[in-house]
Structure formats: structure tokens, C-alpha cells
Motif scaffolding. Structure first.
Motif, PDB file in Angstrom:
ATOM      1  N   THR A 281       0.811  -1.221   0.000  1.00 50.27           N
ATOM      2  CA  THR A 281       0.000   0.000   0.000  1.00 50.27           C
ATOM      3  C   THR A 281       0.844   1.271   0.000  1.00 50.27           C
ATOM      4  OG1 THR A 281      -0.130  -0.098   2.417  1.00 50.27           O
ATOM      5  CG2 THR A 281      -1.945  -1.091   1.157  1.00 50.27           C
ATOM      6  N   SER A 282       2.105   1.160   0.362  1.00 49.19           N
ATOM      7  CA  SER A 282       2.943   2.364   0.450  1.00 49.19           C
ATOM      8  C   SER A 282       4.253   2.271  -0.324  1.00 49.19           C
ATOM      9  CB  SER A 282       3.271   2.656   1.927  1.00 49.19           C
ATOM     10  OG  SER A 282       3.964   1.563   2.509  1.00 49.19           O
ATOM     11  N   LYS A 283       4.572   1.108  -0.871  1.00 47.31           N
ATOM     12  CA  LYS A 283       5.832   0.921  -1.581  1.00 47.31           C
ATOM     13  C   LYS A 283       5.585   0.423  -3.002  1.00 47.31           C
ATOM     14  CE  LYS A 283       8.791   1.900   1.740  1.00 47.31           C
ATOM     15  NZ  LYS A 283       9.781   3.001   1.637  1.00 47.31           N
ATOM     16  N   GLY A 284       6.337   1.003  -3.943  1.00 46.13           N
ATOM     17  CA  GLY A 284       6.220   0.591  -5.331  1.00 46.13           C
ATOM     18  C   GLY A 284       7.574   0.421  -5.977  1.00 46.13           C
ATOM     19  N   ARG A 285       7.558  -0.013  -7.232  1.00 45.67           N
ATOM     20  CA  ARG A 285       8.795  -0.232  -7.972  1.00 45.67           C
ATOM     21  C   ARG A 285       8.614   0.241  -9.403  1.00 45.67           C
ATOM     22  NH1 ARG A 285      10.017  -6.185  -8.246  1.00 45.67           N
ATOM     23  NH2 ARG A 285      10.882  -5.870  -6.149  1.00 45.67           N
ATOM     24  N   VAL A 286       9.670   0.836  -9.947  1.00 49.01           N
ATOM     25  CA  VAL A 286       9.735   1.145 -11.371  1.00 49.01           C
ATOM     26  C   VAL A 286      10.837   0.261 -11.953  1.00 49.01           C
ATOM     27  CG1 VAL A 286      10.169   2.893 -13.121  1.00 49.01           C
ATOM     28  CG2 VAL A 286       8.950   3.515 -11.024  1.00 49.01           C
ATOM     29  N   SER A 287      10.442  -0.661 -12.825  1.00 49.51           N
ATOM     30  CA  SER A 287      11.391  -1.606 -13.427  1.00 49.51           C
ATOM     31  C   SER A 287      11.709  -1.187 -14.853  1.00 49.51           C
ATOM     32  CB  SER A 287      10.806  -3.022 -13.436  1.00 49.51           C
ATOM     33  OG  SER A 287      10.469  -3.444 -12.131  1.00 49.51           O
ATOM     34  N   ILE A 288      12.995  -1.088 -15.166  1.00 48.03           N
ATOM     35  CA  ILE A 288      13.422  -0.761 -16.527  1.00 48.03           C
ATOM     36  C   ILE A 288      13.473  -2.064 -17.322  1.00 48.03           C
ATOM     37  CG2 ILE A 288      15.159   0.348 -17.969  1.00 48.03           C
ATOM     38  CD1 ILE A 288      13.764   2.168 -15.874  1.00 48.03           C
ATOM     39  N   LEU A 289      12.550  -2.205 -18.278  1.00 45.55           N
ATOM     40  CA  LEU A 289      12.424  -3.444 -19.046  1.00 45.55           C
ATOM     41  C   LEU A 289      13.140  -3.379 -20.390  1.00 45.55           C
ATOM     42  CD1 LEU A 289       8.641  -4.201 -18.405  1.00 45.55           C
ATOM     43  CD2 LEU A 289      10.630  -4.946 -17.076  1.00 45.55           C
ATOM     44  N   ARG A 290      13.354  -2.169 -20.892  1.00 45.18           N
ATOM     45  CA  ARG A 290      14.077  -2.003 -22.152  1.00 45.18           C
ATOM     46  C   ARG A 290      14.829  -0.684 -22.117  1.00 45.18           C
ATOM     47  NH1 ARG A 290      10.584  -1.895 -27.586  1.00 45.18           N
ATOM     48  NH2 ARG A 290      10.200   0.263 -26.953  1.00 45.18           N
ATOM     49  N   HIS A 291      16.081  -0.707 -22.546  1.00 44.33           N
ATOM     50  CA  HIS A 291      16.888   0.511 -22.545  1.00 44.33           C
ATOM     51  C   HIS A 291      16.615   1.348 -23.788  1.00 44.33           C
ATOM     52  CE1 HIS A 291      19.147  -0.511 -19.020  1.00 44.33           C
ATOM     53  NE2 HIS A 291      19.552  -1.656 -19.529  1.00 44.33           N
ATOM     54  N   GLY A 292      16.607   2.659 -23.593  1.00 43.03           N
ATOM     55  CA  GLY A 292      16.421   3.604 -24.687  1.00 43.03           C
ATOM     56  C   GLY A 292      17.085   4.918 -24.330  1.00 43.03           C
ATOM     57  N   ALA A 293      16.522   6.028 -24.820  1.00 43.32           N
ATOM     58  CA  ALA A 293      17.157   7.332 -24.633  1.00 43.32           C
ATOM     59  C   ALA A 293      16.962   7.913 -23.236  1.00 43.32           C
ATOM     60  CB  ALA A 293      16.624   8.316 -25.673  1.00 43.32           C
ATOM     61  N   VAL A 294      15.997   7.411 -22.477  1.00 42.22           N
ATOM     62  CA  VAL A 294      15.768   7.883 -21.100  1.00 42.22           C
ATOM     63  C   VAL A 294      16.425   6.893 -20.143  1.00 42.22           C
ATOM     64  CG1 VAL A 294      14.047   8.423 -19.349  1.00 42.22           C
ATOM     65  CG2 VAL A 294      13.604   9.003 -21.749  1.00 42.22           C
ATOM     66  N   SER A 295      17.305   7.385 -19.296  1.00 44.28           N
ATOM     67  CA  SER A 295      18.070   6.507 -18.407  1.00 44.28           C
ATOM     68  C   SER A 295      17.332   6.249 -17.097  1.00 44.28           C
ATOM     69  CB  SER A 295      19.436   7.125 -18.095  1.00 44.28           C
ATOM     70  OG  SER A 295      19.282   8.256 -17.250  1.00 44.28           O
ATOM     71  N   SER A 296      17.730   5.198 -16.414  1.00 42.07           N
ATOM     72  CA  SER A 296      17.162   4.894 -15.097  1.00 42.07           C
ATOM     73  C   SER A 296      17.496   5.997 -14.100  1.00 42.07           C
ATOM     74  CB  SER A 296      17.689   3.543 -14.595  1.00 42.07           C
ATOM     75  OG  SER A 296      19.104   3.530 -14.555  1.00 42.07           O
ATOM     76  N   MET A 297      18.656   6.635 -14.275  1.00 41.47           N
ATOM     77  CA  MET A 297      19.022   7.730 -13.385  1.00 41.47           C
ATOM     78  C   MET A 297      18.059   8.905 -13.545  1.00 41.47           C
ATOM     79  SD  MET A 297      22.471  10.067 -13.252  1.00 41.47           S
ATOM     80  CE  MET A 297      21.867  11.126 -14.554  1.00 41.47           C
ATOM     81  N   GLU A 298      17.689   9.209 -14.796  1.00 39.84           N
ATOM     82  CA  GLU A 298      16.745  10.301 -15.036  1.00 39.84           C
ATOM     83  C   GLU A 298      15.373   9.992 -14.425  1.00 39.84           C
ATOM     84  OE1 GLU A 298      17.438  12.376 -19.176  1.00 39.84           O
ATOM     85  OE2 GLU A 298      17.795  10.217 -19.375  1.00 39.84           O
ATOM     86  N   ILE A 299      14.957   8.736 -14.515  1.00 40.15           N
ATOM     87  CA  ILE A 299      13.676   8.331 -13.934  1.00 40.15           C
ATOM     88  C   ILE A 299      13.715   8.462 -12.412  1.00 40.15           C
ATOM     89  CG2 ILE A 299      12.172   6.334 -13.536  1.00 40.15           C
ATOM     90  CD1 ILE A 299      12.772   5.514 -16.450  1.00 40.15           C
ATOM     91  N   ALA A 300      14.806   8.014 -11.802  1.00 41.68           N
ATOM     92  CA  ALA A 300      14.956   8.128 -10.351  1.00 41.68           C
ATOM     93  C   ALA A 300      14.962   9.593  -9.913  1.00 41.68           C
ATOM     94  CB  ALA A 300      16.235   7.427  -9.904  1.00 41.68           C
ATOM     95  N   THR A 301      15.633  10.443 -10.693  1.00 37.04           N
ATOM     96  CA  THR A 301      15.684  11.876 -10.377  1.00 37.04           C
ATOM     97  C   THR A 301      14.300  12.500 -10.462  1.00 37.04           C
ATOM     98  OG1 THR A 301      17.962  12.034 -11.191  1.00 37.04           O
ATOM     99  CG2 THR A 301      16.701  14.085 -11.029  1.00 37.04           C
TER     100      THR A 301
END
Length: 460
Positions: A281-301
Motif C-alpha cells: 500500500t505504500s511501496k512501489g517499484r519502477v522496473s526498466i524493461l528495455r533501454h532507450g534514450a531515457v536513463s534509469s538515473m533520469e527516472i529516479a531523479t
């Protein structure tokens, strides 16, 4: 069993199919003032029981092989980007038929996303297994939020919707696909029966104009035969889908001079895919399933700026499976983006010491091989290979990504080519988190899947 594995038997089977395809390409090539027809529909992609295509690939190949060049007629056609043509293409989409169009990433094969019959036409045209879902394209964030079902999940749904709003506000329109729980109106066929739907808002002006003209969400995978190299030009689409009932939007038809050169799909590789889901109910996850022009670091930021960094973790979750496995996002199969020629990655251990010493057997193999390099890793092969091209001699991942698919298609059209070699790209942890190096992971992923993950130390 996957169509191509690292086993000798699988490689031998693919080699024989590839030679047959190259022979048929030569047989059926037709040159004209309007286009050059190369029936990539002949390519030998293995169909499995989950594929909805009702015809036999073997019979199709036999039929083409017995036809004279003059007897081969295309069903696909090019259309311009004039306002009238875009309106007509939009109406075609609304009526349940197929239109291929450029995005900033690659060409898509579009259909009415909420019309199951229209969606089935995409799977049939691509010969795509039903285990591989489609991405729904919209212009506005609000349209995607209606296709997702986050708001129906109580408190955790509110947190999930906050994350979806933050990501869409930051990265849309642009090359980020977001996967989340689907609303009830989404046809199961789009989602591979997973209950999750992938949505994206493209930034390309032609894509946005077409979505607007259609008045409906557009489901659109890459506009190629399943497993083949993704298209970045209108002619690439015609090469693969010439025998399908599809309109192909071609910006070149509006150019004053046919000799003008310009980039249509400027990113050059498919979008980053990120799956948003709640774990509690209070915790979630964003999983990177395919790499492209947007990085995981940008998503975390982005999540941190939205005050959601304590609620969501961002994790890499890349997969490489066979076609029989259902996925929530496309681009997960081990064999993907592949030219119609045997393809291998040369291991880092083999090229890391500079000049590569080659045996007589390897030198003979290179005479009939195409080398696609990156950062001069295989530059010692240049004068020994049948053909050589470096995606970026200085190792610029943006330049490499913009031309990787066009170069893979170039390699399969080199006369006499029997194999393609490219370097294994090893990415260190520092590169994985740098914003400016986001696309190096995308280039690595595409070349790895083009070679079906096969890494060799000795040329074969």
C-alpha cells in the motif's frame, strides 16, 4: 525452442534459411522510379503456435520462388504527409485498418488500439506472436491515465497515479514507454493477457498529427516482420511489409528534391520501457524493461523531484526469453532486431588487446563477412572484411543509436555476405548511471539481441 541459439545445429538451420532468403531477394528484386522492392516478407522467421498468422511460411517462400518478378505486386503503398493525406490516414485508422508512420524512435505500424480486429491485423501483418504486447500511442497524458487503472486501487492507487503523472509530465512527449495496470476497456490481445498496458506519447510531429487526425489511441509496434531489424525509413517498412494492406507515411514524398538527405527517426532505437507497479500500500517499484534514450538515473531523479523517492525504487529488469513467454512489454525475446545473415558478437577478451591475430581460417571467413564496429573495437578487421562500417569511431552512443538499425539492414544487403560480426559491448557501472551515456545500453541491447546473445572468441 527459440529459432536461433548458440548451438551448432540452430546456426546451421538459420544459415540455410538465410541463404535461401538471399537467393529469393535477388530473384524478386524489382527496380523502378518509385521504389525498390526487396521482399523481406520472405525472411525465414520461425512461426510458433501462439502466432495468429494463418498461412505457412514455407508455402509463402515456395510461392515467391516460383513467381516471375513481373508477377509480384505490392499491397502496401506510400502516402504523403500533406494535411489531406494525414486526415485520410487518420480515417483509415479509425476504420480498423493499418497505417505505418514515423516516430522519433522508429517507424510504427499503427492500428485502432481499442478495436480487437484492427489489433489482430497488426499481429498478422508482422507475423508476431501473441505473447509480445503492443504499445499504445496517445498525444496527451490524460488519455493515457484513462487507459491505466491506477486510480481504482485505493491508497496505493493514489501513490501509483502520482508516479505516473510525474513521469508523464517529465518525459512526455518523448521516448519513454510506461507500463501500468490496464483499464477494463483495453483488449487482452494488446497486453498478451498480462493485465498491464504500455503507453507512450511520441514527440514526432507526424506521429502526433496522425494520432490527432485519427481521434483514437493508436497501438503501434515497430513496422517490420517480427524479429527483423526495426525500420527507421519508409523504404524499410516497404521492404518488410510490401505484401500487407498498409499505408506507409513517407515524409520524403513532400521533399523538393529526392536527393535531399535528412533523418526522420532521430533517436533511432525504440523507447525506454519502464513498468510502474505497487508492491504494497505504500511501496512501489519502477522496473526498466528495455533501454532507450531515457536513463534509469533520469527516472529516479524525476521521482525524487516529485517527492516519491521513498515510495518507489528504480531497478533494471532486463529479460531475454523465447517467443513462448508472455511479457508486459515488447523487445524481451533473445532473438530480435536481427539481419537475415548469421550474426555474432566478438568477445571483449578477443579485441581488448588491440590488433587481433587471425588464423588462415578466420581470414577466409572475413572475406565473406560484414563488420559493424563501434568505437574502432574491431578496426583491425577493416581491410580484411567484405564490408566494414563503424557506428561511431569515437564511441558516441547518440550517433551509434541513430544509425544502428539502418546499418544492420545495410549489412544484409551486401552481396556475398554470409556473416555479420560486431563487438561485444561491455558497459561499466559508471556508464550505466551517467545521463549522457543512456543510449550506450540501448546500442548494447540491440546488438546483443541481433546476435541472439551469441558471443564468440574465434570467428566462425
Amino acid at each position: 525452442m527459440p529459432f536461433l541459439s548458440s548451438s551448432e545445429g540452430a546456426n546451421t538451420t538459420y544459415k540455410s534459411h538465410a541463404k535461401k532468403c538471399m537467393f529469393l531477394f535477388a530473384l524478386a528484386r524489382i527496380s523502378s522510379t518509385t521504389n525498390s522492392f526487396v521482399p523481406v516478407a520472405l525472411q525465414s522467421r520461425k512461426l510458433n503456435s501462439s502466432n495468429i498468422a494463418s498461412y505457412s511460411k514455407v508455402n509463402r517462400i515456395r510461392n515467391f520462388a516460383t513467381m516471375n518478378a513481373a508477377e509480384i505486386n505490392t499491397k502496401a503503398k506510400f502516402v504523403s504527409t500533406s494535411p489531406q493525406a494525414i486526415e485520410e490516414a487518420g480515417a483509415r485508422l479509425r476504420s480498423g485498418h493499418l497505417v505505418s508512420f514515423p516516430t522519433e524512435t522508429v517507424y510504427g505500424l499503427g492500428c485502432h488500439a481499442i478495436d480487437p480486429m484492427a489489433v489482430s491485423r497488426v499481429f498478422e501483418a508482422k507475423e508476431r506472436p501473441l505473447t509480445d504486447p503492443l504499445i499504445v500511442h496517445v498525444n496527451e497524458c490524460e488519455a493515457a491515465l484513462k487507459l491505466w487503472n491506477a486510480s481504482a486501487n485505493g491508497t496505493d492507487g493514489e501513490i501509483e497515479q502520482e508516479a505516473l503523472k510525474a513521469l508523464t509530465k517529465e518525459f512526455w512527449p518523448g521516448p519513454l514507454t510506461i507500463v501500468a495496470k490496464a483499464s477494463p476497456e483495453i483488449p487482452d490481445i494488446i497486453m498478451a493477457n498480462t493485465g498491464f498496458v504500455a503507453c507512450r506519447s511520441p514527440s514526432h510531429p507526424i506521429a502526433r498529427a496522425l494520432i490527432g487526425a485519427s481521434g483514437v489511441p493508436i497501438a503501434a509496434p515497430s513496422a517490420n516482420k517480427f524479429g527483423h531489424v526495426s525500420p527507421t525509413k519508409a523504404q524499410h517498412v516497404m521492404d518488410d511489409l510490401c505484401m500487407e494492406d498498409v499505408w506507409i507515411v513517407d515524409p520524403d514524398m513532400e521533399k523538393e528534391s529526392s536527393s535531399d538527405e535528412h533523418v526522420i527517426c532521430d533517436v533511432g532505437v525504440e523507447s525506454t520501457v519502464a513498468k510502474v507497479e505497487m508492491l504494497s500500500t505504500s511501496k512501489g517499484r519502477v522496473s526498466i524493461l528495455r533501454h532507450g534514450a531515457v536513463s534509469s538515473m533520469e527516472i529516479a531523479t524525476c521521482l525524487e523531484k516529485a517527492g516519491l523517492s521513498e515510495s518507489f525504487e528504480v531497478k533494471e529488469k532486463m529479460q531475454a526469453t523465447g517467443e513462448e513467454v508472455s511479457h508486459v512489454a515488447p523487445g524481451q525475446t533473445i532473438r530480435h532486431y536481427s539481419p537475415n545473415v548469421l550474426s555474432y558478437m566478438v568477445s571483449q577478451e578477443r579485441y581488448s588487446n588491440g590488433d587481433i591475430e587471425l588464423s588462415d581460417e578466420e581470414l577466409n571467413l572475413l572475406k565473406n563477412a560484414v563488420v559493424i564496429d563501434f568505437g574502432k573495437r574491431l578496426s583491425s578487421f577493416k581491410d580484411k572484411a567484405l564490408a566494414y562500417k563503424d557506428l561511431s569511431a569515437v564511441g558516441d552512443s547518440n550517433v551509434a543509436a541513430a544509425q544502428v538499425f539502418d546499418t544492420l539492414r545495410w549489412s544484409e544487403n551486401i552481396d556475398g555476405a554470409e556473416r555479420v560480426f560486431f563487438p561485444e559491448i561491455v558497459v561499466n557501472e559508471d556508464q550505466m548511471i551517467k545521463k549522457e551515456d543512456a543510449l550506450i545500453l540501448a546500442v548494447k541491447d540491440r546488438l546483443t539481441r541481433a546476435a541472439s546473445g551469441v558471443v564468440i572468441e574465434t570467428l566462425q
